[in-house]
Each structure stands twice: as structure tokens, then as C-alpha cells.
Write a protein that holds these residues in place. Structure first.
Motif, short mmCIF file in Angstrom:
data_model
loop_
_atom_site.label_atom_id
_atom_site.label_comp_id
_atom_site.label_asym_id
_atom_site.label_seq_id
_atom_site.Cartn_x
_atom_site.Cartn_y
_atom_site.Cartn_z
N PHE A 1 -7.88 -3.61 1.84
CA PHE A 1 -6.65 -4.37 1.61
C PHE A 1 -6.94 -5.81 1.22
N ASN B 1 -7.42 -5.82 -2.64
CA ASN B 1 -6.32 -5.26 -3.43
C ASN B 1 -6.62 -3.82 -3.85
N ASN C 1 -6.80 -0.97 -1.48
CA ASN C 1 -5.94 -0.11 -0.68
C ASN C 1 -6.40 1.35 -0.66
N ALA D 1 0.73 -4.66 5.13
CA ALA D 1 1.74 -5.15 4.18
C ALA D 1 1.54 -6.63 3.86
N ASN E 1 -1.07 -7.05 1.44
CA ASN E 1 -0.63 -6.71 0.09
C ASN E 1 -0.16 -7.96 -0.65
N TYR E 2 0.53 -8.84 0.06
CA TYR E 2 0.96 -10.11 -0.54
C TYR E 2 -0.26 -11.00 -0.82
N GLN F 1 7.26 -2.28 2.90
CA GLN F 1 5.87 -2.12 2.49
C GLN F 1 5.76 -1.55 1.09
N LYS G 1 3.79 -2.99 -2.18
CA LYS G 1 2.75 -2.03 -2.58
C LYS G 1 2.77 -1.80 -4.08
N ASN H 1 -0.85 -2.82 -5.27
CA ASN H 1 -1.73 -2.53 -4.13
C ASN H 1 -1.96 -1.02 -4.01
N CYS I 1 -3.47 -0.25 -9.09
CA CYS I 1 -2.48 0.09 -8.07
C CYS I 1 -3.00 1.20 -7.16
#
Length: 586
Positions: free
Chosen positions: A116, A119, A121, A141, A144-145, A238, A242, A247, A361
Motif C-alpha cells: 500500500f 501504490n 495494493n 484506505a 491509498n490517499y 475505500q 481505490k 490503488n 490500479c
């Protein structure tokens, strides 16, 4: 390949084009308020922005050179990674854990924290059976930001380096980080999450619901009915980041194939659109910053051409289905649906798979492991290009700019002139930085794939032998170093199949692929920023128009993706010939 699919593809492309310019112009206001004039949210959130700078002890007027910017990014990433690791290891002692989830094992926690942070995931776990609500929100989550904002900030720093004239600085990392969060990611994700709730994605803190199923054929007795557990929680919040932050880490193990993550065709369409929204708009931001909108659109066109080719190949391959099953009399429509959700069908599965691997992604609404060999080759190839086909938020742009530098260098060699990019000479230092950024993930992918393919722990995790098993290995380490996170799900990381080995190897794969690409890239940004901009002449290589776009696509394919051609030939290419009548000799 149906008319419905063509209409949906045209609609997707049209909407993406419509949002590229306005969102790109807004990015100028977010990332360079002195040039863009600030956003409409500045008067509302400016006071909170200033508080953030006081807490961080940052002077927003003080910019950093490339080394200072890179060090700040590394420190932030390290601290946030350690925070995530700590939360996962102490999960049972933290709040919002109604299902009493156990502490995450050390190797898995390390893998997840690295995943995470970068980026990526990648998920070596089932979210609904492993993570508490607190871990899902605060450890995952929130990251993710963070990781999305870091990618955008690095892209902005590189673009500033290209645009500036004899400057020793490339911006302030902490300012970029704060502004991206306050004025871009958070506002959009709040609205996005509300939309997702309207489509049926849940958002609550309730314990999982247990109820007796309608079909009781599996019941032990009349007093012990068959039961099903419905996992729920803070899902919509989330899923929004995402997808928007490219993510890809799902709340549920089935990811975007789960009806609570992706319930309707409309939610599926908007989620796919959100993946490309910021990466596409960054091309317009590039054009505005370097004062050459034609250049920005040429980069967009190169990305789009590769995206469209990937969609058509993947869609065609999946529509064709498996000829071996057709020979047995199975309906082709049935074979084409293997591993796909009936809610979305073949086209939307192929489109989603292409988009999610064009970008970093990694979210999936179908199982890539069940795709045909050529259908599975497209996601693998997309990641191996460096995910520059729009790419992740920020990461796609700075990855593509590396290929821009190489394309201009190659063009200069072909015509016998000193390479020049927007009035700046491309020198040996710049090319070395670009080559290092490309070699770092490539070396990591091929070395780890080769190592795991000859070890007991590497082979123990395979669900298939032969070329498809090799594809599972290659895809895993490609996905890790490319910071994508999707997988050929036949590869398992259970305790009996090298759990610690895979988790640790993939964690270093992800960290190496992210940061050993960013560091030379930041050096390139600093070197370009310090150069003097000279007026362009008739002899300058044009970086706008179709010729440049074609050269850029060729550079990506030849320099980037073909590095992996021998490995691809051992996996999906061989499998394709076997499926069409060849003899397996493995």
C-alpha cells in the motif's frame, strides 16, 4: 465483438476526452497556484491548509532541490509504511474490530505495508477474513490517499523541472502533498463515495450478518441449518479512493467482481472512468506547464493508441473463447464467460482488465488467470510497458516522460543532431537517469521470476504447470515491480506454499520497483530544471503531432516492453500455440 461493446467503448472514450481538459486545468490550479490562480476551494480550506503546514513545520514559500524533494518523499513513505505495519500487527488491540480479527502475521503485514505504500495494493489475503474495519480504513484506505498523492507530486516535480529555466528547485514536496489531498483527492472521493452508495455499495460499521440460507441441502440437521455470513463494513469510502487513486486494493477478496464493491453496470463504468481520469488529465497539465498544448495532446494520443490496441486484442481473444472446449461441443458463449461476472459480460471484463493494467490500479472485475493466453497477455504486456498507457496517478506521467526523453535521444541520433526537448539539450546524464529508471523494475521482475521458477517455495505456490504456471510467476513479479497489484490468481501464498518467501520477495519487488525508479527520475528533474531554455529553431525536433506520437509509441514498445519478449514467449505465447493444437512438452 458486438455492437453493444463498440457503443460502450465509444462512450467511454468520449467521456474520458470530455473530462481531460477541465480536470487538467484544475490540476494546474492545485499544483501550481501561482500560475493557475488557486482553486475555488482555497478560500474554504485555506485555513486548514495553513494549519497543516504549521503541524509539519513547513514554510510553503520555501522550495526544495531534487535531493530535498526526494528525501522528504522517502521519509514520508517510510514513516507511513511503519505506521501501517504497526496497525496490522496490533490489530486485535485496536478499535472497530467487531469480528475479532487476529493480528496479521509479520511477513504478511510487511508485504501489505510495502504494497500500500508503493501504490501496488497486492493482497496476499482476503480482506473480509483478515482485516478489521480500523485496519481497512486507517492502515489501508488512508494509504491509498498517501501513495496516490506521492505519485502526483513526483510527476509535478518532473514537469516543473522540464518547464523551468535555470532553476535550482522543483517545488516543495509537503506543499504538493497537502494540496493534492485537500483540493483534489478528498473532494472528489467524498462525492464519488456518495455516488457508489447510491448504486448499492454499503457503508457501515455493523458486525457481519449470519442467516440461514434458502437452500438447506447442505444442512447438517434440522437444528443445524446451513448458514451464510454476509461481510460488510465501510466499503464505499475505500472503493472511491481505490479507483480514483489507481490503488486497486479491494475491501473484499473478489475485488470489483464482488456485488458490494461493484453492483451495477453504471458503477462499473464510472469506476473504469475514474481510473483514467487523473492520469489522462495530467497530459493536459503537462501541455499547460511547458506551454505546448500540442505536446500534451501528442502524449495523450500515444497513450490512447496503445490503450485502444490492447482493448481490441483482449476483447477479440476473449470473445473467441477456448477452441479446445469448442471441439468438445461446448457453446462458445459459455467458454468465453469463464472467470467473468454475468453482470458485466465479456466486453466489460476485457475493457476493465485493459484499463486496470494500463494504469497501476490492479482492481479486477474478472479473473485474469482464466483469460485465454492472448487475453491474459494483454494485461501482462500493459504492466511491462512500465504502465505508461495513461498509467497510475502521477506514475504513468513520469514513466511516460522517461520514454519521451529516450525517444528524443533516439531521434537525435537518427538525424545526427544534438537531442533537444522543449528548448533543453538532452545530455548523457539525462539519458543515464532515464535508462536507470527503466532498468530498475525490469531487472527486478526478470531476476525474481527466474529465481522463484527454480526454487521449491516458488513452484509450491503454482496452481498450474507448464507455460501457464510460468505466466503466473511472471505476472506476480511484473505486477509487484510495476506497482499494479493484480494477479493471475492461480498463484497462491498459503503457509504450505512458501507464504513467507512469497510475501517477503514480493514486498522487496514492490519497493524496488517504486523507489529505484523515482530516485533517478528526481535526479533527471533536477538536472533539467537547472538547464537554460534556448529558443527553438527550425532544426528543433517537434514534440507535437502524429510523428512524435508514433515515435513515442515505438520507443515504449521497443525499449520498454520487448525487454520481456523472451519471458513472454515462454508463457502466454507458448500456451496460445498449445491451445490451438500444439503439443505440450513441459
Amino acid at each position: 465483438m458486438t455492437a453493444s461493446g463498440w457503443i460502450q467503448l465509444a462512450l467511454y472514450i468520449g467521456v474520458l476526452l470530455l473530462i481531460t481538459k477541465p480536470l487538467g486545468a484544475y490540476l494546474v490550479r492545485v499544483l501550481d497556484p501561482q500560475r493557475g490562480g488557486g482553486t475555488f476551494l482555497d478560500p474554504v480550506l485555506g485555513w486548514f491548509e495553513r494549519i497543516c503546514y504549521r503541524i509539519l513545520r513547513v514554510d510553503p514559500r520555501q522550495e526544495q532541490n531534487w535531493k530535498g524533494y526526494a528525501v522528504a518523499m522517502l521519509i514520508f513513505s517510510l514513516v507511513s509504511m511503519l505506521l501501517t505495519y504497526g496497525i496490522l500487527r496490533l490489530q486485535t488491540h485496536l478499535p472497530l474490530n467487531p469480528q475479532q480479527m487476529a493480528n496479521v502475521p509479520d511477513a504478511l503485514a510487511f508485504n501489505t505495508a510495502a504494497s500500500f505504500t508503493t501504490n501496488t495494493n497486492w493482497q496476499s489475503y482476503g480482506g473480509e477474513s483478515t482485516m478489521s474495519y480500523f485496519s481497512q480504513m486507517v492502515a489501508l484506505a488512508v494509504h491509498n490517499y498517501f501513495s496516490a498523492a506521492v505519485g502526483i507530486a513526483i510527476a509535478a516535480a518532473l514537469i516543473r523541472g522540464i518547464a523551468r529555466d535555470r532553476s535550482g528547485t522543483v517545488g516543495n514536496f509537503w506543499v504538493d502533498l497537502v494540496r493534492v489531498h485537500l483540493y483534489l483527492l478528498l473532494p472528489i472521493c467524498i462525492l464519488f463515495a456518495l455516488f457508489l452508495v447510491s448504486q448499492g455499495i454499503i457503508q457501515n460499521f455493523k458486525p457481519y450478518t449470519t442467516f440461514a440460507t434458502v437452500d438447506q441441502s447442505a444442512a447438517v440437521s434440522t437444528t443445524q441449518p446451513a448458514q451464510q455470513i454476509i461481510a460488510q463494513g465501510p466499503v464505499a469510502s475505500q472503493i472511491a479512493i481505490k479507483m480514483l487513486g489507481t490503488n486497486g486494493g479491494g475491501f473484499y477478496n473478489a475485488n470489483a467482481a464482488h456485488p458490494f464493491e461493484n453492483p451495477t453496470p453504471l458503477s462499473n463504468f464510472i469506476q473504469m472512468l475514474s481510473i483514467f481520469a487523473i492520469p489522462s488529465s495530467l497530459t493536459y497539465y503537462l501541455g499547460r506547464m511547458v506551454k505546448s498544448q500540442a505536446h500534451g495532446w501528442a502524449v495523450w494520443a500515444a497513450m490512447f493508441a496503445m490503450f485502444l490496441a490492447g482493448v481490441l486484442v483482449c476483447w477479440g481473444a476473449e470473445t473467441s473463447g477456448n477452441p479446445r472446449l469448442k471441439e468438445l461441443g461446448v457453446d462458445p458463449a459459455t467458454t468465453a464467460m469463464e472467470g467473468k461476472e454475468v453482470r458485466f459480460g465479456v466486453f466489460n471484463s476485457a475493457l476493465f482488465a485493459t484499463i486496470t493494467t494500463d494504469a497501476s490500479c490492479g482492481a479486477v472485475n474478472s479473473m485474469h488467470d482464466s483469460f485465454t493466453p492472448l487475453g491474459g497477455l494483454v494485461p501482462l504486456f500493459n504492466i511491462q510497458t512500465g504502465e505508461v498507457i495513461f498509467g497510475g496517478v502521477g506514475a504513468g506521467m513520469y514513466g511516460m516522460l522517461i520514454f519521451v526523453v529516450l525517444a528524443i535521444f533516439i531521434a537525435g541520433l537518427m538525424v545526427g543532431r544534438t537531442p533537444e526537448y522543449l528548448g533543453k539539450k538532452i545530455e548523457g546524464y539525462d539519458v543515464k537517469c532515464a535508462v536507470l529508471a527503466i532498468l530498475a523494475p525490469s531487472l527486478c521482475i526478470l531476476a525474481l521470476t527466474a529465481w522463484s521458477s527454480i526454487t521449491d517455495w516458488g513452484l509450491a505456490g503454482l496452481n498450474n504447470s507448464g507455460p501457464h504456471g510460468f505466466s503466473e510467476l511472471l505476472y506476480a513479479f511484473t505486477s509487484g515491480a510495476g506497482n499494479n497489484g493484480s494477479a493471475f490468481a492461480g498463484l497462491t501464498c498459503t503457509p504450505t506454499s512458501g507464504d513467507r518467501h512469497y510475501n517477503i520477495a514480493l514486498a522487496f519487488d514492490m519497493l524496488f520497483g517504486r523507489f529505484f525508479m523515482i530516485i533517478p527520475l528526481m535526479a533527471l528533474a533536477g538536472h533539467l530544471a537547472a538547464k537554460k531554455v534556448v529558443p527553438q529553431s527550425a532544426g528543433s525536433f517537434p514534440v507535437g503531432g502524429a510523428t512524435f506520437a508514433v515515435l513515442l509509441v515505438g520507443t515504449v514498445v521497443i525499449v520498454g516492453a520487448l525487454t520481456f519478449l523472451p519471458a513472454i514467449a515462454l508463457g502466454p505465447v507458448v500456451e496460445h500455440f498449445i491451445m490451438h493444437g500444439g503439443t505440450q512438452t513441459f
